[in-house]
Enzyme design. Sequence first.
Site, PDB file in Angstrom:
ATOM      1  N   THR A 185     -52.657 -58.331  59.561  1.00  0.00           N
ATOM      2  CA  THR A 185     -51.913 -57.534  58.591  1.00  0.00           C
ATOM      3  C   THR A 185     -50.575 -57.217  59.231  1.00  0.00           C
ATOM      4  O   THR A 185     -50.511 -56.847  60.399  1.00  0.00           O
ATOM      5  CB  THR A 185     -52.606 -56.197  58.273  1.00  0.00           C
ATOM      6  N   GLU A 331     -57.822 -56.260  54.800  1.00  0.00           N
ATOM      7  CA  GLU A 331     -59.072 -55.791  55.420  1.00  0.00           C
ATOM      8  C   GLU A 331     -60.270 -55.933  54.495  1.00  0.00           C
ATOM      9  O   GLU A 331     -61.404 -55.712  54.888  1.00  0.00           O
ATOM     10  CB  GLU A 331     -58.927 -54.306  55.809  1.00  0.00           C
ATOM     11  N   TRP A 446     -47.538 -32.495  44.813  1.00  0.00           N
ATOM     12  CA  TRP A 446     -47.398 -33.891  45.124  1.00  0.00           C
ATOM     13  C   TRP A 446     -46.789 -34.679  43.965  1.00  0.00           C
ATOM     14  O   TRP A 446     -47.088 -34.407  42.803  1.00  0.00           O
ATOM     15  CB  TRP A 446     -48.804 -34.337  45.494  1.00  0.00           C
TER      16      TRP A 446
HETATM   17  P1  AMP Z   1     -52.140 -56.280  52.066  1.00  0.00           P
HETATM   18  O1  AMP Z   1     -53.168 -56.043  53.086  1.00  0.00           O
HETATM   19  O2  AMP Z   1     -50.868 -56.824  52.622  1.00  0.00           O
HETATM   20  O3  AMP Z   1     -52.644 -57.094  50.923  1.00  0.00           O
HETATM   21  O4  AMP Z   1     -51.720 -54.869  51.472  1.00  0.00           O
HETATM   22  C1  AMP Z   1     -52.662 -53.997  50.921  1.00  0.00           C
HETATM   23  C2  AMP Z   1     -51.956 -52.822  50.313  1.00  0.00           C
HETATM   24  O5  AMP Z   1     -51.161 -53.233  49.195  1.00  0.00           O
HETATM   25  C3  AMP Z   1     -52.895 -51.793  49.741  1.00  0.00           C
HETATM   26  O6  AMP Z   1     -53.415 -50.931  50.722  1.00  0.00           O
HETATM   27  C4  AMP Z   1     -51.988 -51.071  48.745  1.00  0.00           C
HETATM   28  O7  AMP Z   1     -51.173 -50.109  49.383  1.00  0.00           O
HETATM   29  C5  AMP Z   1     -51.107 -52.187  48.227  1.00  0.00           C
HETATM   30  N1  AMP Z   1     -51.629 -52.675  46.941  1.00  0.00           N
HETATM   31  C6  AMP Z   1     -52.402 -53.747  46.721  1.00  0.00           C
HETATM   32  N2  AMP Z   1     -52.672 -53.883  45.408  1.00  0.00           N
HETATM   33  C7  AMP Z   1     -52.089 -52.840  44.772  1.00  0.00           C
HETATM   34  C8  AMP Z   1     -52.019 -52.384  43.405  1.00  0.00           C
HETATM   35  N3  AMP Z   1     -52.586 -53.055  42.411  1.00  0.00           N
HETATM   36  N4  AMP Z   1     -51.330 -51.233  43.174  1.00  0.00           N
HETATM   37  C9  AMP Z   1     -50.731 -50.550  44.164  1.00  0.00           C
HETATM   38  N5  AMP Z   1     -50.746 -50.935  45.454  1.00  0.00           N
HETATM   39  C10 AMP Z   1     -51.414 -52.058  45.764  1.00  0.00           C
END
Ligand code: AMP
Length: 544
Positions: A185, A331, A446
């Site tokens: 990540t 993850e 918030w």
């Molecule tokens: P990654 O591991 O790079 O895929 O990033 C994961 C993160 O992307 C999550 O913890 C969220 O913060 C964000 N994320 C993924 N899908 C969404 C969604 N549909 N809406 C808002 N945030 C998202």
Amino acid sequence: MRGLMMDTPLLVSSIAEHAEKFHPDREIVSVTMDNPLHRCTIADVMTRARQLGAALAKLGLKQGDRVATIAWNDFRHLEIYYGVSGMGYVCHTINPRLFPEQLVFIINHAEDRWIFTDVMFVPLLEKLLPQIGNVEGFVVMTDEANMPETSLPNAVCYETLIGAESADLEWPQFDERTASALCYTSGTTGDPKGVLYDHRSTVLHAYVSLAPDVIGLSSRDTILPVVPLFHVNAWGIPYSAMMAGAKLVLPGPKMGDGEALYNLIESEGVHMAAGVPTVWLGLLQYCEQAGKRLDALERTLVGGAAVPRAMIQAFRDKHDVETVQGWGMTEMSPLGVTNTLKAGLEGLSADEKLDLATKAGRGLYGCELRIVDDEGNELPWDGVAYGALQVRGPWVCSDYFKLDGSAGTHTDDGWFETGDVATIDKQGYLAITDRTKDVIKSGGEWISSIELENTAMGHPAVAEAAVIGISHPKWTERPLLVVVRAEGQDLDKDEMLAYFDGKVASWWVPTDVAFVDELPHTATGKVKKIELRKQFADYAFPED
Ligand code: AMP
């Protein structure tokens, strides 16, 4: 008493065998570095994956050894997925858009023995070479005719490597808990962390994703993953599509090219496409400017970042395309929730359905969800209470590669802390409101930056928007809206702020608007809030 069922391991190679037996003639179409439209079949890919497996064994690889890829989505990359994992080695996909220091860190931390690379990343690897001296050799993913001159040690051409092998190999059998793939990540703080998938988690995740309320793929579908094979295994599509026998269209280096994506969708009859919102912004903009309509496309799976209401609406009203939002993380393999309509909600008005579609989605079997307050108490599912989102399930990581619990990301009772803040409503629909680090607290209350961003993006003159908290003498923090105007539009602050009237609580309306030419993005296309905060570090709100 134990049941009396067979104990056959859930292995990635079993997907290869199934696909080859039942869907051998299904097409895989790729844009590659050496061919604008390469066509082959599932049988071709799986045969060549076995040849690759044999070649890797001859290189002296042992079970658990890491083999890296640094490449776009095409048929060779798919063969590597199966050839490497099928043999019991670990397929480590690397994001080429990372900073050089991150690439060096990742390659060394993973102890990659060999790296498979697209031709276009050869110069990048040559530059990194002095710092990645432990890599034994490099395979350039092309044929002899297109093989570049290179100083990479033990460089071999992919077609030559596999061409020397027979396809007689039988996939080895081993424990389903054996590691299959590794993906780091690109954390916004600290070093990247490695998520190590196993065969069991990968197969279970693919199974569940095929369900109609999840990705809903069948053998009659054609799917275009615009999400890269180096981003959480392209959301598992290389496995689920092969399990279903769907036709796969792989866009190679054309990921960010709206026109190329449009042409692929229409010419290959793509029903379903998957990617992050930024990708679809490019496609929708192209369609708007060129006066084109997406006729073939039926559904888009969009996730990785919040999906703006305006995007869902544009897909629906201009192209008759349904948007299925998903939420997940590297993850989590990545699927946690997907947004499809539940029984009993069919009667919602078109507008109410649109509101619902802006939520991340609802729970799918296999991934448990809970939201907790600062003391770890579980919060109600009423769509109002918000808290830290935690998950648990067979395709959620139990730790990071080589960190031995030091990341502090798991609770004592075995849940993974996602770092997201969310609400869950009575129907079980989850809405992500922020990352824990991005929460804006104004006067102790918030404010959801995601909701403000989504609202701003509904304005036709806004191409992209991001909201950050800026310190404020009276309220501790207030939201600053940072906007990229759509091409040729002259939007000003007053018009922008007036647009929030009646759409959000009045005290949520951003205190100021800053217009910029572009927003900083992460390697996976998300707005880089850390960078944006740095850019606005000296910013102060105008005095009233
Ligand atoms: P990654 O591991 O790079 O895929 O990033 C994961 C993160 O992307 C999550 O913890 C969220 O913060 C964000 N994320 C993924 N899908 C969404 C969604 N549909 N809406 C808002 N945030 C998202």
